[in-house]
Motif scaffolding. Sequence first.
Motif, mmCIF file in Angstrom:
data_model
loop_
_atom_site.group_PDB
_atom_site.id
_atom_site.type_symbol
_atom_site.label_atom_id
_atom_site.label_comp_id
_atom_site.label_asym_id
_atom_site.label_seq_id
_atom_site.Cartn_x
_atom_site.Cartn_y
_atom_site.Cartn_z
ATOM 1 N N GLY A 68 -3.740 -8.331 -2.709
ATOM 2 C CA GLY A 68 -2.532 -7.538 -2.539
ATOM 3 C C GLY A 68 -1.496 -8.317 -1.755
ATOM 4 O O GLY A 68 -1.836 -9.137 -0.901
ATOM 5 N N ILE A 69 -0.239 -8.084 -2.055
ATOM 6 C CA ILE A 69 0.858 -8.745 -1.347
ATOM 7 C C ILE A 69 1.778 -7.668 -0.786
ATOM 8 O O ILE A 69 2.263 -6.812 -1.530
ATOM 9 C CB ILE A 69 1.641 -9.689 -2.275
ATOM 10 N N GLY A 70 2.049 -7.726 0.524
ATOM 11 C CA GLY A 70 2.859 -6.710 1.184
ATOM 12 C C GLY A 70 1.969 -5.655 1.814
ATOM 13 O O GLY A 70 0.796 -5.491 1.451
ATOM 14 N N GLY A 71 2.519 -4.928 2.751
ATOM 15 C CA GLY A 71 1.746 -3.915 3.467
ATOM 16 C C GLY A 71 1.357 -2.751 2.582
ATOM 17 O O GLY A 71 2.156 -2.248 1.793
ATOM 18 N N GLU A 72 0.095 -2.320 2.695
ATOM 19 C CA GLU A 72 -0.388 -1.201 1.894
ATOM 20 C C GLU A 72 0.033 0.125 2.519
ATOM 21 O O GLU A 72 0.183 0.246 3.736
ATOM 22 C CB GLU A 72 -1.909 -1.265 1.767
ATOM 23 N N VAL A 73 0.226 1.116 1.663
ATOM 24 C CA VAL A 73 0.570 2.461 2.102
ATOM 25 C C VAL A 73 -0.496 3.423 1.585
ATOM 26 O O VAL A 73 -0.614 3.634 0.363
ATOM 27 C CB VAL A 73 1.960 2.889 1.588
ATOM 28 N N SER A 74 -1.281 3.983 2.525
ATOM 29 C CA SER A 74 -2.334 4.948 2.234
ATOM 30 C C SER A 74 -3.086 4.582 0.944
ATOM 31 O O SER A 74 -3.602 3.487 0.809
ATOM 32 C CB SER A 74 -1.753 6.366 2.168
ATOM 33 N N SER A 75 -3.110 5.501 -0.029
ATOM 34 C CA SER A 75 -3.880 5.278 -1.253
ATOM 35 C C SER A 75 -3.075 4.598 -2.349
ATOM 36 O O SER A 75 -3.588 4.388 -3.453
ATOM 37 C CB SER A 75 -4.395 6.617 -1.784
ATOM 38 N N LEU A 76 -1.821 4.210 -2.068
ATOM 39 C CA LEU A 76 -0.957 3.643 -3.108
ATOM 40 C C LEU A 76 -1.142 2.148 -3.286
ATOM 41 O O LEU A 76 -0.717 1.585 -4.295
ATOM 42 C CB LEU A 76 0.516 3.941 -2.791
ATOM 43 N N GLY A 77 -1.746 1.504 -2.303
ATOM 44 C CA GLY A 77 -1.944 0.066 -2.402
ATOM 45 C C GLY A 77 -0.715 -0.724 -1.987
ATOM 46 O O GLY A 77 0.263 -0.166 -1.478
#
Length: 466
Positions: free
Chosen positions: A447-456
């Motif tokens: 993954g690239i960038g900060g994850e948000v809860s269940s959205l990835g």
Amino acid sequence: MLLTITTTHRPATDIGYLLGKNPSRSQSFTVAFGQVHVFYPVAREEECTVALLMDVDPIGLVRGRRGSSADAGLLSQYVNDRPYVASSFLSVAIAAVFGSGMKGYSKDRPELAEMAIPLTATIPAVPCRGGESFLRKLFEPLGYRVECRQLPLDKRFPEWGESSYFSVTISTNSRLKDLLTHLYVLLPVLDNDKHYWVGSDEIQKLLDRGAGWLEKHPEREPIVSRYLKRRGYLVREALARLVADEDAAPEETEETRGNEEQALEAPLSLNEQRIGAVMRVLKDFGAKRVLDLGCGEGRLLQSLLKEKTFHRIAGVDVSQRALEIAKTRLDIERMPETQRNRIVLFQGALTYRDKRFEGFDAACAIEVIEHLELSRLPALELVVFEFARPPMVVITTPNAEYNSVFSTLPAGRFRHSDHRFEWTRPEFAQWSRNVGDRFGYSVRFLGIGGEVSSLGPPTQMAVFSR
């Protein structure tokens, strides 16, 4: 070989002014492959039909022709379908005999040349390698009503079945020059052959005749491929030039075109994070020769050049304008020679095999695949994973699940107006694993960038290796 064109525009006989051929008399012309006759079987004010009849000399076609010794004396050189069916011979005849009509030039009726008039063209025998479906796919997107009938191999022996020839009638309201131009380009495409050598000059002919319609045609790739006799290097160049010319506003740059996506992602510094993530996996893999597929303005290339570990760097893009921007961004002209020798930029299409893609340790497609039609992804897969086949392939693409985080992005909209699709993480993972299984690559996901809860994360990356 016969072509008839009928109009009911009054006075109908004015079509003679557009063609430069008097309806009151017949005319004959000598061409390299035989005789062309023009006459008007119907010439009334309410209806006028012009006929172009070709008399192809099969003996003359063979006489003096250079060929392999294996062809010498073959009956098929003399007995074949060429004198009787619409092919590139008819295209050449149209250009030679109806040249003023194709150009839209008429000294006496200039306003008529630019007027859409009712036109019906009929050809009794058209070879169609691809059947009725392909025939309709060529003409119907251009606004033609198509009537066609497949011809039997021999009426006396119905058990032999149908032939690959069709009797075709197309009708439209258009300028005469458009009808003639479409026939000129598409008849050899239907036949999937040409009677003369196809070289690089044919690209410009195709682009000139296809201006204003070919770049938007849904079948442009098979049209280009068949018109150029499937010569790969010619097809790639023609498609690259077609796609590069698609921009609606010539003054618009690649930078302004990407503003919408950049503005959306800017608060996250996503572009910088993508470049950083790609650089890390390239270094960890030990790649020294890197190909940037769809390099755009050269942002990844700029980072690669800063690292001496990368000895050979190449950037390819379908857009000549993007390559010019990249060249300026990288300041290639002012580089020291040793630095300049490390990098090369070239124009090319990612969906056609290109030997220049071979010989690299890694290939990267950063935010590229979503700009392709889904129907073209199999072609890209073959080009990259089977033909170029680098040990490593890095692909990034937006994560559609994350789009709901962008407050300025309406629900259901893509991040960029040019995106053809945006995948969720399961969709991207399924495609990537299928590609890996088919072509012998293992694949891992980052993954690239900060994850948000269940959205990835906002961007997803697949790293293929073998």
